[in-house]
Design an enzyme around this catalytic site. Structure first.
Site, PDB file in Angstrom:
ATOM      1  N   THR A  31     -22.481  39.129  39.593  1.00  0.00           N
ATOM      2  CA  THR A  31     -21.498  39.376  39.279  1.00  0.00           C
ATOM      3  C   THR A  31     -20.719  40.728  40.053  1.00  0.00           C
ATOM      4  OG1 THR A  31     -22.153  40.970  37.601  1.00  0.00           O
ATOM      5  CG2 THR A  31     -21.418  38.430  36.963  1.00  0.00           C
ATOM      6  N   ASP A  32     -19.631  41.023  40.249  1.00  0.00           N
ATOM      7  CA  ASP A  32     -19.148  42.275  40.888  1.00  0.00           C
ATOM      8  C   ASP A  32     -19.387  43.127  39.688  1.00  0.00           C
ATOM      9  OD1 ASP A  32     -18.168  44.233  41.982  1.00  0.00           O
ATOM     10  OD2 ASP A  32     -16.006  43.563  42.398  1.00  0.00           O
ATOM     11  N   TRP A  33     -19.647  44.210  39.824  1.00  0.00           N
ATOM     12  CA  TRP A  33     -19.985  45.307  38.772  1.00  0.00           C
ATOM     13  C   TRP A  33     -19.056  45.676  37.593  1.00  0.00           C
ATOM     14  CZ3 TRP A  33     -23.309  44.162  42.366  1.00  0.00           C
ATOM     15  CH2 TRP A  33     -24.397  45.086  42.460  1.00  0.00           C
ATOM     16  N   GLY A  34     -19.827  45.031  36.573  1.00  0.00           N
ATOM     17  CA  GLY A  34     -18.957  44.953  35.464  1.00  0.00           C
ATOM     18  C   GLY A  34     -17.916  43.806  35.147  1.00  0.00           C
ATOM     19  N   GLY A  35     -18.137  42.982  36.120  1.00  0.00           N
ATOM     20  CA  GLY A  35     -17.147  41.748  36.094  1.00  0.00           C
ATOM     21  C   GLY A  35     -17.519  40.556  35.120  1.00  0.00           C
TER      22      GLY A  35
END
Ligand code: BGC
Length: 815
Positions: A228-232
């Site tokens: 995932t993108d960071w925090g996504g």
């Protein structure tokens, strides 16, 4: 499954634990089974390995690494060998810093010139972006580690990037927004893909079965890891079902529990988890293999030199009236502009590199052969007017034969998390240029910025060298172009429209509150300007040289196209020859021409070479929404060889047999698309193209706020406290901006304003968990005391749990 035996030895908890990070940058380890953590680090144009404090916003310093030109710059080289070499050097630096997965390259399409991360992406054309990305990936992965192509997919703006729903028709999705990824995956063989923050046609990309399973895995055969993108991550279990192996950063085990619960309740088959674990293990084991041998430090000097070479090949000469360039040795040159002293060489955000060294123009002048008569800053970098600075610059310019004016955008304007407000260069720089023009007409502008800008001032300059964001050695490279030590060979990988209003997505960027509609469909960049006959400032593929090239003798076969290229000038140089294809049938709407190949060719003065640009599976294909497949329309095609998308030098007609698929559209219902004038399509016509009604694009203000609503939506929250917080945030932003603390103000927008509530739990590494977030949402929705009690109760529970679990874990380890 390759690691069946090992997976069989794992408990359910252990398997789930691998599915999210151990901390901000590392994956989880399982010591008893010999599974180590691996390290992921940004980024696309240099390594950003944070040894101490971690963040994804580019705040805390990282270990020094070479800062190469950013992707927007490298793309202008149109040189895949160079791309591979840069990848190779990035790989060497990654090894020296013990990185297993390098989070790059970024290959999203430049749908709109204002998109804040355009400097990090290659092009408005998927073929060019895909080829360059694939070459870079090959270079990086030649060292046994993994690249990570990002952000998959349709992440073309920063505004509300974590919540926006992008509405795109299937053909546009395939032909424009996915083709670069397809090339990166099939030809670059990337081992890792990063899913994007946004939603695509109603589902978060990370959970989007069509995108992640049907296309990425089933059609393209991708068997690597999706992170995932960071925090996504939104719904962890839905992500897992779509094939997401790794959620980053850590959630302190919270989402692992969601996976375990889903398996225990029968909502998720354990087999799905096992498959994800298997693919993650493959990434872990293969990318740590190389570290079994001792790794060497990289040669800082040699890498700096490559950064310079990369910049030299990527600089674009956009204007050269009266042959003002290359600068003649005996000319007296005034150096003006703050950027000459303090170069603009990379963008802001997660890609920011702490360079091993940084050249600047003033220090490099002595070796350049330029006769400088002095330097004046001329303007304030952040836009403040100063008559005094202008006067001093003019006084210097009066004494000079040539004025070298360093203009550009500051680093606060081009930043991840924020789109630009307009396409202009700050007015104080334009005022300076006008004043200089009054006293000296021999002006050469050196431009530094990572995206297209308007240039209503272009008539006031004789020479224009666009350095883009040229990396740590960029200033020397620019000087070498100015003096003719290097013959410029870069060509634009994006169009420069005359005015922002001319851009095809002008009416639909960055969308409304909930969604952004890609009504222009296939017509982005040159595909639009060219088809709709809209004049531009500089077309896609354009760039001048100090020599000239002639194109003759085109010959087309079923395999490809050959032609002769001659350097008809006096200086050795490189030419980027471009293959465009246009279909002569009008049964299916298409752009007038599309890039389908290119070649960068070196020629000595007077030399001729025969160039071959082969056809491939993408040359004649289009995506048919009726058969849901790539098809070929039987027709005559124009095979065009050009020096830019506008400057076509050779044309030949070529018949191609088709696949016989039924026509996908009813022409009369799609007039804008068939004419190519797709910059202001009505919602009805867009819905006709989509095949369904577009969702309501405004927030439903009657609903209580939930996990996926953003902090910005507190403006209409029921809770007075939330509304007050919203105003406090906007006030803080405005105040900080006013007093000149612009990067801090930007941070508020990036990391608070547009953050969905779930991000509060996802990005705090376990300090705030989801049950506590429920309490926060109660407060937001008007139940202040109930919410506060809930937060405190859940916090107490969490602390108690940690107190019980930590000694237990320690005991287990010791046993
Ligand atoms: C960016 C990614 C980056 C990640 C880690 C995110 O905010 O969108 O491109 O790789 O942070 O820094």
């Amino acid at each position: 499954m390759k690691y069946r035996e090992l997976i069989n030895k794992m408990t359910l908890e252990e398997k789930a634990s691998l599915m999210s990070g151990k901390d901000f940058w590392q994956t989880m380890d399982i010591e008893r089974l010999g599974i180590n953590s691996i390290f992921l680090a940004d980024g696309p144009h240099g390594i950003r390995k944070q040894a101490a404090a971690a963040d994804h916003l580019g705040l805390n310093e990282s270990i020094p690494a070479t800062c190469y030109p950013t992707a927007a710059t490298i793309a202008n080289s149109w040189n895949v060998e160079l791309g591979e070499t840069i990848g190779d050097y990035l790989g060497k630096e990654a090894l020296a810093q013990k990185v297993n997965v390098l989070l790059g390259p970024g290959i999203n399409m430049k749908r709109n010139p204002l998109a804040g991360r355009n400097f990090e992406y290659f092009s408005e054309d998927p073929y060019l972006a895909g080829k360059l990305a694939a070459s870079m990936i090959r270079g990086i992965q030649s060292h046994g580690i993994s690249a990570c192509v990002k952000h998959f997919a349709v992440n073309n703006q920063e505004e509300r990037r974590m919540s926006i729903d992008t509405i795109v028709d299937e053909r546009t999705l395939r032909e424009i927004y996915l083709t670069a990824f397809e090339i990166a995956i099939k030809e670059g063989k990337t081992k890792t893909v990063m899913s994007a923050y946004n939603m695509l046609n109603g589902a978060y990309t990370n959970e989007n079965i069509h995108l992640m399973r049907e296309i990425l895995r089933d059609e393209w055969g991708f068997d690597g890891v999706v992170v995932t993108d960071w925090g996504g991550s939104n719904d962890r279990v839905a992500g897992l079902i779509a094939g997401n192996e790794l959620e980053m950063p850590t959630t302190a085990g919270e989402t692992n529990e969601e996976i375990i619960a889903a398996i225990k309740s029968g909502n998720l088959k354990e087999e799905v988890l096992d498959e994800c674990v298997d693919r993650l293990l493959e990434l872990i084991f293969t990318t740590e293999e190389v570290y079994k041998q001792p790794q060497r430090e990289f040669d800082v000097e040699e890498h700096h030199k490559l950064a310079q070479k990369a910049a030299e090949e990527s600089i674009v000469l956009l204007k050269n009236d009266d042959h003002i360039l290359p600068l003649q040795k005996d000319k007296k040159v005034a150096i003006i502009g703050d950027f000459a002293h303090n170069p603009r060489y990379q963008g802001a955000g997660s890609s920011i590199v702490n360079p091993t060294r940084l050249d600047n123009t003033l220090d490099s002048l002595n070796d350049s052969g330029i006769t400088s008569i002095g330097y004046e800053p001329g303007f304030d970098r952040y836009g403040k007017n100063s008559r005094k600075k202008i006067n001093k610059a003019c006084a210097l310019a009066k004494e000079a034969d040539v004025v070298l004016l360093y203009m550009g955008l500051d680093e606060v304007t081009e930043a991840e998390g924020l789109d630009r407000q307009n396409m202009k260069i700050p007015q104080n720089q334009v005022d300076l240029l006008s004043a200089l023009h009054e006293v000296n007409e021999n002006i050469v502008v050196v431009l530094s910025c990572g995206a297209a800008v308007e240039m209503p001032w272009i008539d006031k300059v004789k020479g224009l060298v666009h350095g883009y964001l040229a990396g740590q050695a960029g200033t020397k490279a620019i000087l070498r172009v100015l003096t003719g030590a290097v013959n410029p060979s870069g060509k634009l990988a994006e169009t420069y429209p005359l005015r922002y209003e001319d851009t095809p997505s002008y009416h639909n960027f960055p969308g409304k509150e909930v969604s952004v509609e890609y009504r222009e469909s296939l017509y982005i960049g040159y595909r639009y300007y060219d088809t709709a006959n809209v004049d531009v400032l500089f077309p896609f593929g354009f760039g001048l040289s100090y020599t000239s090239f002639e194109y003759t003798n085109i010959h087309v076969t079923t395999e490809g196209v050959t032609f002769n290229l001659t350097n008809s000038g006096e200086m050795a140089g490189m030419e980027v020859a471009q293959l465009y294809v246009g279909c002569q049938s009008t049964d299916i709407f298409r752009p007038k021409k599309e890039l389908k190949g290119f070649a960068k060719v070196f020629l000595n003065a007077g030399e001729t070479k025969t160039v071959l640009i082969p056809f491939d599976d993408k040359t004649f294909r289009y995506f048919n929404v009726k058969t849901n497949k790539w098809e070929i329309e039987e027709a005559e095609y124009e095979i065009m060889i050009g020096a830019s998308s506008e400057d076509i030098r050779l044309v030949e007609s070529h018949f191609v047999a088709g696949t016989g698929a039924p026509l996908p559209y009813e022409k009369v219902k799609l007039p804008s698309y068939y004419s190519g004038k797709a910059n202001n399509v009505s919602v009805e016509e867009f819905e006709e193209l989509l095949g369904y009604k577009v969702p309501d694009s405004k927030w439903d203000r009657t609903r209580p706020l939930g996990y996926n609503d953003t902090i910005a939506q507190c403006q209409y929250a029921k809770g007075a406290f939330a509304r007050f917080s919203f105003h406090a945030i906007t006030f803080a932003h405005r105040f900080l901006w006013k007093i000149g603390k612009r990067s801090t103000a930007n941070l508020i927008m990036m990391s608070v304003y547009h953050m969905p509530f779930r991000g509060v739990a996802r990005m705090t590494g376990g300090i705030i968990n989801m049950p506590m977030l429920d309490g926060i949402l109660m407060i937001v929705n008007g139940r202040f005391f109930k919410g506060l009690r809930h937060v405190l109760r859940e916090r107490k529970k969490m602390i108690k749990k940690i107190k019980v679990e930590q000694p237990l874990a320690r005991m287990e380890k010791e046993m």
